[in-house]
Motif scaffolding. Structure first.
Motif, PDB file in Angstrom:
ATOM      1  N   ILE A  81       0.832  -1.213   0.000  1.00 50.87           N
ATOM      2  CA  ILE A  81       0.000   0.000   0.000  1.00 50.87           C
ATOM      3  C   ILE A  81       0.862   1.256   0.000  1.00 50.87           C
ATOM      4  N   VAL A  82       1.931   1.268   0.785  1.00 49.67           N
ATOM      5  CA  VAL A  82       2.831   2.434   0.790  1.00 49.67           C
ATOM      6  C   VAL A  82       3.451   2.622  -0.584  1.00 49.67           C
ATOM      7  N   PHE A  83       3.908   1.537  -1.200  1.00 44.08           N
ATOM      8  CA  PHE A  83       4.522   1.656  -2.517  1.00 44.08           C
ATOM      9  C   PHE A  83       3.510   2.108  -3.571  1.00 44.08           C
ATOM     10  N   LEU A  84       2.266   1.700  -3.420  1.00 44.70           N
ATOM     11  CA  LEU A  84       1.226   2.135  -4.352  1.00 44.70           C
ATOM     12  C   LEU A  84       1.117   3.652  -4.362  1.00 44.70           C
ATOM     13  N   PHE A  85       1.235   4.274  -3.180  1.00 46.92           N
ATOM     14  CA  PHE A  85       1.083   5.724  -3.077  1.00 46.92           C
ATOM     15  C   PHE A  85       2.366   6.507  -3.340  1.00 46.92           C
ATOM     16  N   VAL A  86       3.513   6.025  -2.885  1.00 50.23           N
ATOM     17  CA  VAL A  86       4.748   6.801  -3.049  1.00 50.23           C
ATOM     18  C   VAL A  86       5.627   6.309  -4.189  1.00 50.23           C
ATOM     19  N   GLY A  87       5.303   5.166  -4.741  1.00 48.97           N
ATOM     20  CA  GLY A  87       6.115   4.623  -5.828  1.00 48.97           C
ATOM     21  C   GLY A  87       6.194   5.549  -7.027  1.00 48.97           C
ATOM     22  N   GLU A  88       5.058   6.125  -7.401  1.00 49.68           N
ATOM     23  CA  GLU A  88       5.037   7.024  -8.559  1.00 49.68           C
ATOM     24  C   GLU A  88       5.848   8.288  -8.289  1.00 49.68           C
ATOM     25  N   GLU A  89       5.769   8.816  -7.055  1.00 44.80           N
ATOM     26  CA  GLU A  89       6.550  10.002  -6.699  1.00 44.80           C
ATOM     27  C   GLU A  89       8.046   9.702  -6.747  1.00 44.80           C
ATOM     28  N   ILE A  90       8.408   8.509  -6.300  1.00 42.84           N
ATOM     29  CA  ILE A  90       9.819   8.104  -6.373  1.00 42.84           C
ATOM     30  C   ILE A  90      10.270   8.051  -7.827  1.00 42.84           C
ATOM     31  N   THR A 148       4.079  -4.514 -10.614  1.00 46.89           N
ATOM     32  CA  THR A 148       2.683  -4.744 -10.971  1.00 46.89           C
ATOM     33  C   THR A 148       1.784  -3.667 -10.392  1.00 46.89           C
ATOM     34  N   LEU A 149       2.020  -3.276  -9.132  1.00 47.50           N
ATOM     35  CA  LEU A 149       1.190  -2.249  -8.494  1.00 47.50           C
ATOM     36  C   LEU A 149       1.234  -0.937  -9.261  1.00 47.50           C
ATOM     37  N   LEU A 150       2.420  -0.505  -9.647  1.00 45.93           N
ATOM     38  CA  LEU A 150       2.510   0.750 -10.408  1.00 45.93           C
ATOM     39  C   LEU A 150       1.910   0.596 -11.797  1.00 45.93           C
ATOM     40  N   SER A 151       2.085  -0.578 -12.377  1.00 43.59           N
ATOM     41  CA  SER A 151       1.492  -0.827 -13.693  1.00 43.59           C
ATOM     42  C   SER A 151      -0.029  -0.808 -13.600  1.00 43.59           C
ATOM     43  N   LEU A 152      -0.569  -1.410 -12.540  1.00 39.08           N
ATOM     44  CA  LEU A 152      -2.018  -1.420 -12.343  1.00 39.08           C
ATOM     45  C   LEU A 152      -2.537  -0.007 -12.091  1.00 39.08           C
ATOM     46  N   ARG A 153      -1.741   0.801 -11.399  1.00 36.60           N
ATOM     47  CA  ARG A 153      -2.155   2.176 -11.097  1.00 36.60           C
ATOM     48  C   ARG A 153      -2.346   2.981 -12.376  1.00 36.60           C
ATOM     49  N   ALA A 154      -1.618   2.600 -13.424  1.00 39.12           N
ATOM     50  CA  ALA A 154      -1.755   3.291 -14.706  1.00 39.12           C
ATOM     51  C   ALA A 154      -3.071   2.928 -15.401  1.00 39.12           C
ATOM     52  N   GLN A 155      -3.724   1.845 -14.961  1.00 36.29           N
ATOM     53  CA  GLN A 155      -4.932   1.368 -15.640  1.00 36.29           C
ATOM     54  C   GLN A 155      -6.193   1.351 -14.788  1.00 36.29           C
ATOM     55  N   PHE A 156      -6.046   1.271 -13.452  1.00 37.13           N
ATOM     56  CA  PHE A 156      -7.205   1.080 -12.580  1.00 37.13           C
ATOM     57  C   PHE A 156      -7.272   2.147 -11.489  1.00 37.13           C
ATOM     58  N   GLN A 157      -8.465   2.295 -10.896  1.00 35.11           N
ATOM     59  CA  GLN A 157      -8.666   3.233  -9.795  1.00 35.11           C
ATOM     60  C   GLN A 157      -7.933   2.744  -8.550  1.00 35.11           C
ATOM     61  N   THR A 158      -7.341   3.681  -7.803  1.00 36.20           N
ATOM     62  CA  THR A 158      -6.550   3.342  -6.619  1.00 36.20           C
ATOM     63  C   THR A 158      -7.355   2.564  -5.585  1.00 36.20           C
ATOM     64  N   VAL A 159      -8.598   2.956  -5.357  1.00 35.76           N
ATOM     65  CA  VAL A 159      -9.422   2.280  -4.340  1.00 35.76           C
ATOM     66  C   VAL A 159      -9.630   0.805  -4.689  1.00 35.76           C
ATOM     67  N   ASN A 160      -9.787   0.502  -5.978  1.00 39.16           N
ATOM     68  CA  ASN A 160      -9.965  -0.882  -6.404  1.00 39.16           C
ATOM     69  C   ASN A 160      -8.672  -1.679  -6.247  1.00 39.16           C
ATOM     70  N   ILE A 161      -7.529  -1.018  -6.433  1.00 40.96           N
ATOM     71  CA  ILE A 161      -6.236  -1.680  -6.240  1.00 40.96           C
ATOM     72  C   ILE A 161      -6.039  -2.001  -4.756  1.00 40.96           C
ATOM     73  N   ILE A 162      -6.388  -1.044  -3.883  1.00 42.73           N
ATOM     74  CA  ILE A 162      -6.239  -1.273  -2.437  1.00 42.73           C
ATOM     75  C   ILE A 162      -7.103  -2.458  -1.989  1.00 42.73           C
TER      76      ILE A 162
END
Length: 191
Positions: free
Chosen positions: A52-61, A120-134
């Motif tokens: 979950i942390v990487f889902l949110f800060v991974g893109e910023e990194i 995979t999490l960052l790749s999914l973030r490019a295609q799906f809503q964050t709430v659904n990924i969580i």
């Protein structure tokens, strides 16, 4: 918030294939025999927090080092491709170092929340809503916990051949996901 049941199921299945907790049962059983009891709660909780942390800060990194999500997704598709090959062909391309403690390292990281999962999490973030990924992450963590808790029972029930069939089946699914991920993101690199 855009709850989408189809997205939750898709994300959940993709993460399930990447994490491959069923295919990891032989590794988990081997670690249990080497290190004693595995703390299922601790391993599951730490893996969930990492994801979950990487889902949110991974893109910023990535932005900090100048990489866009589409480039990361294409790179991730290659990681998924090689993970799928490992699962299908029964080979080891990536080997971990020997760990002294089994609950956090190597079970929570990198077995559950490893490089393939992060990509995979960052790749999914490019295609799906964050709430659904969580929600997909949480569903997988619940499943991971259940498998860690009952890994010896599952091993006895499925047997060596059953585990092999499951691992190869999810390998083929993961290979198809890698191809789709590559195809949907590679176009954006040339625009």
């Amino acid at each position: 918030m855009n709850f989408d049941f189809k997205e939750m199921i898709t994300v959940g299945m993709v993460l399930f294939a990447v994490i491959d907790i069923i295919g990891s049962i032989p590794i988990i059983i081997d670690l249990r025999s080497k290190h004693g009891q595995i703390e299922s709660e601790k391993a599951s909780l730490v893996a969930g927090i990492i994801m979950i942390v990487f889902l949110f800060v991974g893109e910023e990194i990535l932005n900090l080092i100048g990489i866009d999500v589409n480039s990361f997704a294409v790179a991730g598709s290659f990681v998924l491709f090689f993970l799928a090959l490992e699962m299908i062909l029964g080979i080891r391309i990536y080997k971990d170092e020997e760990a002294g403690s089994a609950s956090i390292v190597p079970i929570a990281f990198p077995l559950i929340a490893g490089a393939g999962t992060m990509t995979t999490l960052l790749s999914l973030r490019a295609q799906f809503q964050t709430v659904n990924i969580i929600i997909g992450i949480l569903l997988n963590i619940i499943l991971v916990y259940a498998v860690l808790k009952s890994s010896s029972k599952i091993e006895k029930m499925l047997g060596k051949n059953g585990l092999g069939v499951i691992r190869k089946t999810f390998g083929v699914v993961l290979l198809a996901i890698a191809v789709k991920l590559f195809a949907s993101n590679v176009k954006a690199l040339f625009i």
